[in-house]
Design a protein around this motif. Structure first.
Motif, PDB file in Angstrom:
ATOM      1  N   SER A 101       0.830  -1.202   0.000  1.00  0.00           N
ATOM      2  CA  SER A 101       0.000   0.000   0.000  1.00  0.00           C
ATOM      3  C   SER A 101       0.865   1.253   0.000  1.00  0.00           C
ATOM      4  CB  SER A 101      -0.914   0.002   1.230  1.00  0.00           C
ATOM      5  OG  SER A 101      -1.459   1.283   1.457  1.00  0.00           O
TER       6      SER A 101
ATOM      7  N   GLY B  45      -4.740   4.901  -8.762  1.00  0.00           N
ATOM      8  CA  GLY B  45      -5.055   3.622  -9.374  1.00  0.00           C
ATOM      9  C   GLY B  45      -6.140   3.732 -10.422  1.00  0.00           C
TER      10      GLY B  45
ATOM     11  N   THR C 253      -1.612  -4.119  -6.047  1.00  0.00           N
ATOM     12  CA  THR C 253      -1.922  -5.079  -7.105  1.00  0.00           C
ATOM     13  C   THR C 253      -2.950  -4.549  -8.092  1.00  0.00           C
ATOM     14  OG1 THR C 253      -3.598  -6.086  -5.670  1.00  0.00           O
ATOM     15  CG2 THR C 253      -1.388  -7.059  -5.625  1.00  0.00           C
ATOM     16  N   GLN C 254      -3.712  -3.517  -7.709  1.00  0.00           N
ATOM     17  CA  GLN C 254      -4.781  -3.042  -8.589  1.00  0.00           C
ATOM     18  C   GLN C 254      -4.283  -2.053  -9.636  1.00  0.00           C
ATOM     19  OE1 GLN C 254      -4.353  -2.114  -5.497  1.00  0.00           O
ATOM     20  NE2 GLN C 254      -4.922   0.020  -5.109  1.00  0.00           N
TER      21      GLN C 254
ATOM     22  N   ASN D 245      -2.897  -0.572 -12.959  1.00  0.00           N
ATOM     23  CA  ASN D 245      -2.894  -1.022 -14.354  1.00  0.00           C
ATOM     24  C   ASN D 245      -1.596  -0.537 -15.000  1.00  0.00           C
ATOM     25  OD1 ASN D 245      -3.467  -1.872 -16.922  1.00  0.00           O
ATOM     26  ND2 ASN D 245      -5.119  -0.391 -17.283  1.00  0.00           N
TER      27      ASN D 245
END
Length: 385
Positions: free
Chosen positions: A118, A248, A157-158, A160
């Motif tokens: 994070s 994100g 992880t989110q 792109n």
């Protein structure tokens, strides 16, 4: 602030003082001038104590075992790398046991932040660790398998992640979507800047053989940079939310980390490329972005970027200072060495116009960058450094 033309060169170039290396820093606290035992165990709780943070239901423990990232590094289901041994999960700031959760060395702190996925948590830990370091009770520590540099910092992880050529255009024409994309791109740069500042702390004992000769000023400089970058990310992240967006929401690339990876062989190379090329480029383009924000009536974002811009000058100063310190130590001519490193590790030529005033204030005279504006030969024809 007009940005179509760069400010004229200052009449006199500011000089960068070269810090003395007579004081060893490998095991000192920030306020100490004498060395202590080097290999400080990176434990977080006194012997014999326990914490409820370590007590989990059996099912939860199984879920936390996680997976590997394809490079042999374990990644928890949350996307984070596991903590070093003897370090327990950190509670929210302000709890009574907070001091027990902090790694016992600066290198341990660096590893902990780099292993955190994070970005908001990276920033929170950075702010806390900087406060602890300033109290003068934490040593630099010594490298070990438990706190070695990561092959790649843990990241959300989110995100792109795409090729740099496929990142959404960031035209600042007053359209809300485009303004969001621009602020998002700046927040992404700052998120990587946090990791890069901690990475140079964590990696220095691994790519600079005489790291024990570095004065404490070196370590403190990069911790200050990390603290600044964490604050910058927080400001931009908050601004994104005010604009009904979030970190994100747009495509991003990892160009900065690519440059860091390519310079993992030597501290001198990292300082030149990441801090004297990429960060200095930020000094060139940020005033134009501030001007655009003002022209479309976004005074809030413009004021925020002005604050960030002024602090970024000091980051280029630090990169230049330690590059020159190493050149002096190794009896290298600083300008020639910089040109050599850039020709071997940076793709293409440096692009004008340059912010001569800001670069000079940061200790980068025109002798550093003007000769590099010429077209360079293909990379395969370059000599190794």
């Amino acid at each position: 602030m007009p940005t179509t033309q760069q400010a004229p060169p200052a009449e006199e170039q500011n000089t960068v003082s070269i810090p003395s290396s007579s004081t060893s820093s490998s095991c000192q606290t920030p306020s100490s001038s004498s060395s202590s035992s080097c290999c400080v165990p990176d434990k977080a709780t006194p012997e014999g104590t326990t914490s409820s943070a370590n007590i989990k239901p059996e099912k939860e423990e199984e879920e936390e075992e996680g997976r590997t990232d394809g490079q042999g590094e374990t990644v928890l289901s949350s996307g984070e790398h596991p903590l070093p041994p003897n370090t327990i999960a950190k509670p929210e700031l302000g709890t009574a046991d907070e001091d027990l959760m902090t790694p016992s060395s600066l290198l341990g702190m660096a590893h902990r932040v780099l292993a955190t996925a994070s970005i908001a948590e990276k920033a929170r830990l950075t702010t806390h660790y900087a406060q602890v370091w300033k109290q003068g009770c934490i040593p630099v520590g010594c490298p070990s398998d438990d706190i070695a540099p990561l092959p790649h910092p843990a990241r959300p992880t989110q995100l792109n992640i795409v090729d740099p050529t496929k990142v959404e255009k960031r035209n600042c024409n007053g359209n809300l979507h485009h303004k969001q994309a621009l602020v998002h791109s700046l927040a992404h740069i700052e998120s990587w800047a946090v990791d890069l500042a901690w990475d140079i702390i964590c990696r220095t004992p691994h790519f600079f053989a005489d790291w024990k000769d570095l004065p404490n000023e070196f370590w403190e400089d990069w911790l200050i940079v990390a603290e600044d970058e964490a604050r910058h990310f927080g400001l931009l992240d908050a601004r994104l939310r005010e604009m009904d967006s979030h970190y994100g929401a747009f495509t991003v690339h990892e160009g900065l980390w690519d440059s860091a990876e390519e310079t993992n062989d030597k501290l001198l190379h990292r300082l030149a490329i990441v801090h004297m090329v990429h960060e200095a480029r930020g000094l060139d383009v940020t005033p134009k972005t501030i001007h655009k924000m003002k022209s479309i009536g976004d005074k809030t974002s413009a004021a925020l970027l002005q604050t960030i811009y002024e602090e970024e000058i000091s980051h280029v100063t630090k990169g230049t200072k330690w590059f020159e310190w190493l050149c002096t130590r190794e009896n290298l001519e600083k300008h020639a060495k910089f040109h050599e490193v850039v020709n071997n590790y940076f793709r293409g030529a440096l692009k004008p116009p340059f912010n001569v005033e800001a670069r000079t204030k940061a200790g980068m005279g025109q002798e550093y960058y003007l000769p590099l504006t010429e077209k360079k030969r293909p990379k395969e024809e370059r000599t190794s450094t």
